[in-house]
Design a protein around this motif. Structure first.
Motif, PDB file in Angstrom:
ATOM      1  N   GLY A 141       0.827  -1.208   0.000  1.00 33.45           N
ATOM      2  CA  GLY A 141       0.000   0.000   0.000  1.00 33.45           C
ATOM      3  C   GLY A 141       0.856   1.250   0.000  1.00 33.45           C
ATOM      4  O   GLY A 141       2.063   1.189   0.189  1.00 33.45           O
ATOM      5  N   GLY A 159       2.656   3.721   1.437  1.00 28.31           N
ATOM      6  CA  GLY A 159       3.210   3.988   2.765  1.00 28.31           C
ATOM      7  C   GLY A 159       3.810   5.371   2.875  1.00 28.31           C
ATOM      8  O   GLY A 159       3.999   5.906   3.952  1.00 28.31           O
ATOM      9  N   ARG A 160       4.183   5.937   1.726  1.00 29.20           N
ATOM     10  CA  ARG A 160       4.734   7.306   1.777  1.00 29.20           C
ATOM     11  C   ARG A 160       4.185   8.113   0.612  1.00 29.20           C
ATOM     12  O   ARG A 160       4.877   8.945   0.037  1.00 29.20           O
ATOM     13  N   GLY A 204       7.051   7.481   6.163  1.00 28.55           N
ATOM     14  CA  GLY A 204       6.177   8.134   5.186  1.00 28.55           C
ATOM     15  C   GLY A 204       6.807   9.341   4.509  1.00 28.55           C
ATOM     16  O   GLY A 204       6.129  10.069   3.780  1.00 28.55           O
TER      17      GLY A 204
HETATM   18  P1  AMP Z   1       9.102   0.836  -3.263  1.00 23.27           P
HETATM   19  O1  AMP Z   1       9.669  -0.498  -3.609  1.00 23.27           O
HETATM   20  O2  AMP Z   1      10.165   1.871  -2.976  1.00 23.27           O
HETATM   21  O3  AMP Z   1       8.167   1.322  -4.309  1.00 23.27           O
HETATM   22  O4  AMP Z   1       8.296   0.701  -1.898  1.00 23.27           O
HETATM   23  C1  AMP Z   1       7.738  -0.499  -1.458  1.00 23.27           C
HETATM   24  C2  AMP Z   1       6.777  -0.276  -0.319  1.00 23.27           C
HETATM   25  O5  AMP Z   1       7.400   0.357   0.780  1.00 23.27           O
HETATM   26  C3  AMP Z   1       5.577   0.576  -0.674  1.00 23.27           C
HETATM   27  O6  AMP Z   1       4.468   0.026  -0.007  1.00 23.27           O
HETATM   28  C4  AMP Z   1       5.938   1.916  -0.088  1.00 23.27           C
HETATM   29  O7  AMP Z   1       4.808   2.684   0.213  1.00 23.27           O
HETATM   30  C5  AMP Z   1       6.682   1.518   1.176  1.00 23.27           C
HETATM   31  N1  AMP Z   1       7.625   2.561   1.611  1.00 23.27           N
HETATM   32  C6  AMP Z   1       8.771   2.905   1.017  1.00 23.27           C
HETATM   33  N2  AMP Z   1       9.382   3.901   1.689  1.00 23.27           N
HETATM   34  C7  AMP Z   1       8.596   4.202   2.750  1.00 23.27           C
HETATM   35  C8  AMP Z   1       8.681   5.144   3.821  1.00 23.27           C
HETATM   36  N3  AMP Z   1       9.712   5.986   3.950  1.00 23.27           N
HETATM   37  N4  AMP Z   1       7.695   5.143   4.722  1.00 23.27           N
HETATM   38  C9  AMP Z   1       6.660   4.293   4.617  1.00 23.27           C
HETATM   39  N5  AMP Z   1       6.522   3.394   3.648  1.00 23.27           N
HETATM   40  C10 AMP Z   1       7.483   3.339   2.705  1.00 23.27           C
END
Ligand code: AMP
Ligand code: MG
Length: 486
Positions: free
Chosen positions: A85, A87-88, A121
């Motif tokens: 989902g 997350g940021r 986030g």
């Molecule tokens: P990504 O592979 O970078 O697209 O991220 C994978 C998952 O990690 C997704 O669900 C993002 O929303 C979550 N995510 C990445 N960085 C953060 C963060 N700093 N805080 C919260 N959730 C994160």
């Protein structure tokens, strides 16, 4: 004013969670994409940069915005994670652009959501600038991609390995629906959810399939085709996405989630930059295979919709999946024929292209500059101009004889070069230049970021004043690893 019309938040509540942007101490606008804002029909003239900074850091919510975090799952490096989902990121809402297309406006790095798990986030300035630079560079190259509307400093620190400036990136996308969005519902046995999502995606991205005999099979096939064609385009400009997890593959066919992405300098099909891709799963030449693997995961989600009879459903899915390779190959051939300046089609073209790539690999030639030099040779330049791109040019002369034989079809040299120059960029978003822009910005100097972003608007022109940006890295400038930056 932003004329929001939010179709995703009209879907059932389990598709998302309400979200609220975090407070930012001192929002400061870094860059705003006026041309894109205009395309979107966004008019925010009053208040100037200060107000733009407030809006695109989430401090002021424009009327009609309904911030939500979208639910999704995903296979990360082959392992299924049922609960990812946004997350940021949070979706502010959707607008209909001047061409009648529905577009999402999303803030990335505006604070935690219900899906943040242990994350903060937030986004550090570096990844925000990287996504800004690369997504706009991809758009200028004519490759389907999400876009950059704004980058804003929050004035808040972000803690990673060191303390970094925090920033918010405003992303515009045809939608943020991913293969992983389908997986979210499928993993919960929520076939109604899968169907509702599929109907939404058909209405939004593939209205033409609604009248097909089996609309869901046609949907799978349409998504698969766009993905195969997209990846062929990536390969044609030396792009390595870096993290092709199913949650980072948009069903619209746009390139999305520019984390550890990078462009090839010297050609190497096994090239990997991402620090977390230790086994090279997402290496340059693996991308089509991974694209097909991801589409297989999507197919699994759609099975209950493809046919009531499971065996028949599997047969339909397999039919689509087995077509992926041919569609990719055709798109790849078309792209590389154009890069070589070839008109029409000849059975020998594939070998001619592959042999040039092999020579580039063996000769450690810069992918971008070698194709650009080949265009000059087509236009009448000395072959030495191309040979200097190769550390070892063995076999190049023989190859050029074959190529010239195939090119010889009555077109003028100038016409061939013009056609090649229109598809072979002179300027790409070189990894070391992105790094340089980020380093300077981390010390408060945004000027190189602006210069690079503007130069990348015209990747096919060989302007005198961007000659330095076209060059490959010197040994000491070379970037060997890229990071997600989360
Ligand atoms: P990504 O592979 O970078 O697209 O991220 C994978 C998952 O990690 C997704 O669900 C993002 O929303 C979550 N995510 C990445 N960085 C953060 C963060 N700093 N805080 C919260 N959730 C994160
Ligand atoms: Mg992602």
């Amino acid at each position: 004013m932003i004329a929001f019309d939010n179709s995703y938040s009209r879907l059932p509540e389990r598709f998302y969670r309400p979200a609220k942007p975090a407070a930012a101490a001192q929002p400061q606008l870094i860059r705003y994409n006026e041309a894109l804002a205009d395309q979107l029909g966004i008019a925010l003239d009053a208040g100037g940069e200060a107000r733009l900074a407030q809006i695109f850091s989430g401090q002021i919510l424009p009327v009609g915005a309904e911030p939500i975090a979208m639910a999704y799952s995903g296979h990360q490096f082959g392992h299924f994670n049922p609960q990812l989902g946004d997350g940021r990121a949070l979706l502010l809402g959707e607008v209909i652009d001047r061409e009648g297309r529905r577009r999402d406006i999303q803030l990335k790095g505006a604070g935690p959501t219900a899906f943040s798990r242990n994350g903060d986030g937030l986004a550090a300035l570096g990844p925000v600038l990287r996504e800004y630079i690369v997504s706009e560079a991809m758009a200028a190259l004519g490759i389907p991609t999400t876009r950059a509307l704004a980058a804003v400093l929050t004035g808040e620190p972000v803690i990673r390995e060191t303390v970094l400036p925090g920033a918010v990136f405003t992303r515009v996308a045809a939608s943020h629906i991913r293969v992983g969005t389908f997986q979210y519902f499928a993993a919960r046995g929520d076939t109604d959810g899968v169907k509702t999502l599929a109907d939404h995606v058909i209405a939004r991205h593939y209205p033409e399939v609604a009248i097909a005999e089996n609309p869901y099979a046609a949907l799978l096939s349409a998504i698969s085709t766009r993905q195969a064609e997209l990846i062929a385009r990536w390969l044609s400009i030396g792009f390595i996405h870096g993290v092709m997890n199913t949650d980072n593959m948009a069903v619209s066919g746009e390139t999305i989630d520019f984390g550890p992405c990078a462009f090839l300098d010297e050609y190497d099909p096994k090239k990997v930059f991402s620090s977390i891709d230790q086994r090279g799963r997402y290496a340059y030449a693996n991308q089509p295979g991974i694209g097909q693997w991801n589409i297989a995961r999507l197919a699994e989600c759609l099975l209950p919709l493809l046919d009531e009879d499971e065996e028949k459903a599997v047969a339909v899915a397999n039919g689509v999946l087995s077509g992926f390779g041919d569609i990719f190959q055709a798109a790849w051939l078309a792209a590389f024929r154009a890069k070589l300046g070839l008109a029409g089609e000849d059975d020998s073209d594939r070998a001619l292209i592959s042999d040039f790539l092999d020579l580039m690999h063996q000769g450690e030639a810069d992918f971008t500059l070698a194709f650009r030099a080949l265009g000059k040779v087509a236009g009448g330049a000395e072959e030495a101009l191309l040979a200097t791109q190769f550390a070892n040019a063995n076999g190049l002369t023989d190859w050029l004889v074959r190529w010239r034989g195939r090119l010889d079809d009555g077109r003028s040299a100038a016409a061939i070069q013009a056609r090649m120059d229109a598809v072979n960029p002179a300027l790409i978003a070189r990894n070391h230049r992105i790094e340089e822009a980020i380093q300077a910005a981390n010390y408060g100097d945004h000027s190189f970021f602006h210069r690079l972003t503007e130069a990348l608007q015209s990747p096919f022109a060989e302007a005198f004043d961007v000659a330095d940006l076209c060059q490959p890295p010197k040994a000491e400038e070379r970037v060997t690893r890229t990071f997600c930056g989360t």
